[in-house]
Design an enzyme around this catalytic site. Structure first.
Site, PDB file in Angstrom:
ATOM      1  N   GLU A   1       7.931  -4.497  11.054  1.00 28.89           N
ATOM      2  CA  GLU A   1       9.043  -3.762  10.560  1.00 28.89           C
ATOM      3  C   GLU A   1       9.283  -2.147  11.533  1.00 28.89           C
ATOM      4  O   GLU A   1       8.597  -1.926  12.777  1.00 28.89           O
ATOM      5  CB  GLU A   1       7.784  -2.537   9.978  1.00 28.89           C
ATOM      6  CG  GLU A   1       8.154  -1.166   9.580  1.00 28.89           C
ATOM      7  CD  GLU A   1       7.378  -0.477   8.352  1.00 28.89           C
ATOM      8  OE1 GLU A   1       6.705  -1.634   7.470  1.00 28.89           O
ATOM      9  OE2 GLU A   1       7.215   0.299   7.917  1.00 28.89           O
TER      10      GLU A   1
ATOM     11  N   GLU B   1      -2.029  -5.824   9.062  1.00 33.27           N
ATOM     12  CA  GLU B   1      -1.016  -5.266   9.426  1.00 33.27           C
ATOM     13  C   GLU B   1      -1.692  -5.559  10.598  1.00 33.27           C
ATOM     14  O   GLU B   1      -3.457  -5.152  10.673  1.00 33.27           O
ATOM     15  CB  GLU B   1      -1.117  -3.777   9.260  1.00 33.27           C
ATOM     16  CG  GLU B   1       0.077  -3.365   8.036  1.00 33.27           C
ATOM     17  CD  GLU B   1      -0.534  -1.544   7.819  1.00 33.27           C
ATOM     18  OE1 GLU B   1      -0.254  -0.593   8.949  1.00 33.27           O
ATOM     19  OE2 GLU B   1       1.001  -1.482   6.931  1.00 33.27           O
TER      20      GLU B   1
ATOM     21  N   LYS C   1      -2.126  -9.283   2.329  1.00 26.90           N
ATOM     22  CA  LYS C   1      -0.735  -9.439   3.655  1.00 26.90           C
ATOM     23  C   LYS C   1      -1.984  -7.846   5.083  1.00 26.90           C
ATOM     24  O   LYS C   1      -2.274  -6.717   3.713  1.00 26.90           O
ATOM     25  CB  LYS C   1       0.112  -7.968   3.458  1.00 26.90           C
ATOM     26  CG  LYS C   1       1.090  -7.839   4.875  1.00 26.90           C
ATOM     27  CD  LYS C   1       2.500  -7.607   4.219  1.00 26.90           C
ATOM     28  CE  LYS C   1       2.311  -5.931   3.771  1.00 26.90           C
ATOM     29  NZ  LYS C   1       2.408  -4.992   4.921  1.00 26.90           N
TER      30      LYS C   1
ATOM     31  N   ASP D   1       0.536  -0.895  -0.260  1.00 27.63           N
ATOM     32  CA  ASP D   1      -0.458   0.049  -0.181  1.00 27.63           C
ATOM     33  C   ASP D   1       0.449   1.113   0.030  1.00 27.63           C
ATOM     34  O   ASP D   1       0.457   2.234  -0.526  1.00 27.63           O
ATOM     35  CB  ASP D   1      -0.208   0.092   1.192  1.00 27.63           C
ATOM     36  CG  ASP D   1      -0.466  -0.136   2.711  1.00 27.63           C
ATOM     37  OD1 ASP D   1       0.744  -0.216   2.797  1.00 27.63           O
ATOM     38  OD2 ASP D   1      -0.835  -0.041   3.559  1.00 27.63           O
ATOM     39  N   SER D   2       2.691   1.100   0.415  1.00 30.53           N
ATOM     40  CA  SER D   2       3.435   1.809  -0.159  1.00 30.53           C
ATOM     41  C   SER D   2       3.286   3.152  -1.162  1.00 30.53           C
ATOM     42  O   SER D   2       3.093   4.011  -2.171  1.00 30.53           O
ATOM     43  CB  SER D   2       4.482   1.837  -0.135  1.00 30.53           C
ATOM     44  OG  SER D   2       4.926   0.919  -0.327  1.00 30.53           O
TER      45      SER D   2
ATOM     46  N   ASP E   1      -1.100  -6.554  -0.386  1.00 32.41           N
ATOM     47  CA  ASP E   1      -0.927  -5.814   0.585  1.00 32.41           C
ATOM     48  C   ASP E   1      -2.620  -5.106   0.780  1.00 32.41           C
ATOM     49  O   ASP E   1      -3.454  -4.110  -0.523  1.00 32.41           O
ATOM     50  CB  ASP E   1      -0.650  -4.197   1.459  1.00 32.41           C
ATOM     51  CG  ASP E   1       0.208  -4.402   2.609  1.00 32.41           C
ATOM     52  OD1 ASP E   1      -0.473  -4.963   3.115  1.00 32.41           O
ATOM     53  OD2 ASP E   1       0.625  -3.096   2.275  1.00 32.41           O
TER      54      ASP E   1
HETATM   55  O1  KIV Z   1       3.718  -1.566   1.490  1.00 29.84           O
HETATM   56  C1  KIV Z   1       5.040  -1.353   2.111  1.00 29.84           C
HETATM   57  O2  KIV Z   1       5.712  -1.048   1.315  1.00 29.84           O
HETATM   58  C2  KIV Z   1       5.174  -2.527   3.068  1.00 29.84           C
HETATM   59  C3  KIV Z   1       6.505  -2.995   3.583  1.00 29.84           C
HETATM   60  C4  KIV Z   1       6.498  -3.582   4.484  1.00 29.84           C
HETATM   61  C5  KIV Z   1       7.933  -3.186   2.395  1.00 29.84           C
HETATM   62  O3  KIV Z   1       3.952  -2.870   3.142  1.00 29.84           O
END
Ligand code: KIV
Length: 281
Positions: free
Chosen positions: A183, A116, A114, A45-46, A84
């Site tokens: 992280e 969080e 993924k 999600d970056s 993500d």
């Molecule tokens: O979105 C992202 O870049 C991440 C990092 C852990 C690489 O979640």
């Protein structure tokens, strides 16, 4: 048949071979990363910050993440694709979390998702895993809820906090998560967590004791500017190279040296003569 991402990751940890991951957001880069020997890419999600120009990862939408995951998947021949889950897909409306996770698998072709850590992590992760979707957990500094962690800070720097991370990592494994991203966790703490878990840990800013490493590809390639975290190692300066290339292009166009004959298409002379006659030239 190709082995599952969970088995592949576990095998790598058991063989003592480090896992190599980077973020990836589009088809062209995915082609390059697929050929470069990574184990998996994360459509992170970056994307929000490095590609879409948003100020927070919380702003990226489910549809945007699905589009980019689909594009990355199209290019991948051997590398696993991790999608993500954006904030809105499971933290704002948690009742939609399972359906949204399924969309990443069914519509975008991701191998796994993924998520969080946040208050409802256990409940949500359990439901998604029950549907047969492999889940990578993400603990430590979790950007989607950084405001609740005192900002973008290293996590687990005191005994109590380190213990909290240790317990969260254990819980992720017990729930059935196939790996855990750590992280910004002190390297000694991530080393202990890694040694106590069966499943692999993937570190970002968490030292070399993790089972594997991930970085934001744009940071590693020198495409980002501004506040680059101290854990990033820049392997190339593509910003500089790209700017130089574009400056050369501008110069060549202005001076008239681009395009040259080899970069242009021709028409047979007799056709050209007929064409000029037809328009009265
Ligand atoms: O979105 C992202 O870049 C991440 C990092 C852990 C690489 O979640």
């Amino acid at each position: 048949m190709r082995e599952t991402v969970a088995k592949y990751f576990l095998d790598r940890k058991q063989q003592g071979r480090k896992l190599c991951l980077l973020t990836c957001y589009d088809y062209s880069f995915a082609k390059i990363l697929d050929a470069a020997g990574l184990d998996a890419v994360l459509v992170g999600d970056s994307l929000a910050n490095v590609v879409l120009g948003y100020s927070s990862t919380k702003e990226v939408s489910l549809e945007e993440m699905l589009n980019h995951t689909r594009a990355v998947k199209k290019a991948m021949e051997k590398t696993f694709v991790i999608a993500d889950m954006p904030f809105s897909a499971y933290q704002i409306n948690s009742s939609r979390a399972v359906d949204n996770a399924l969309r990443f698998i069914d519509e975008a072709g991701a191998d796994c998702i993924k998520i969080e850590w946040f208050e409802e992590f256990v409940d949500i992760a359990e439901k998604i895993i029950k549907k047969g979707i492999p889940v990578m957990a993400h603990i430590g500094l979790t950007p989607q809820t950084a405001d609740k962690l005192g900002g973008f800070k290293v996590q687990g720097r005191n005994a109590l906090d380190a213990q909290r991370l240790f317990q969260q990592a254990g819980l992720c494994q017990d729930l059935g998560c196939f790996s855990v991203v750590l992280e910004c966790v002190p390297f000694k703490v991530s080393q202990v967590i890694t040694s106590k878990l069966n499943v692999p840990t993937i570190g970002i800013g968490s030292g070399r004791g993790c089972s594997g490493q991930i970085l934001v590809s744009y940071d590693l390639l020198g495409l980002t500017s501004g506040n680059i975290p101290k854990f990033v190692r820049k392997y190339a300066d593509l910003s500089f190279l790209s700017r130089k290339a574009v400056e050369n292009f501008v110069r060549n166009v202005v001076e008239g040296s681009f395009p040259d004959k080899a970069e242009s298409f021709s028409i047979p002379e007799e056709e050209f003569v007929k064409f000029k006659e037809a328009i009265g030239e």
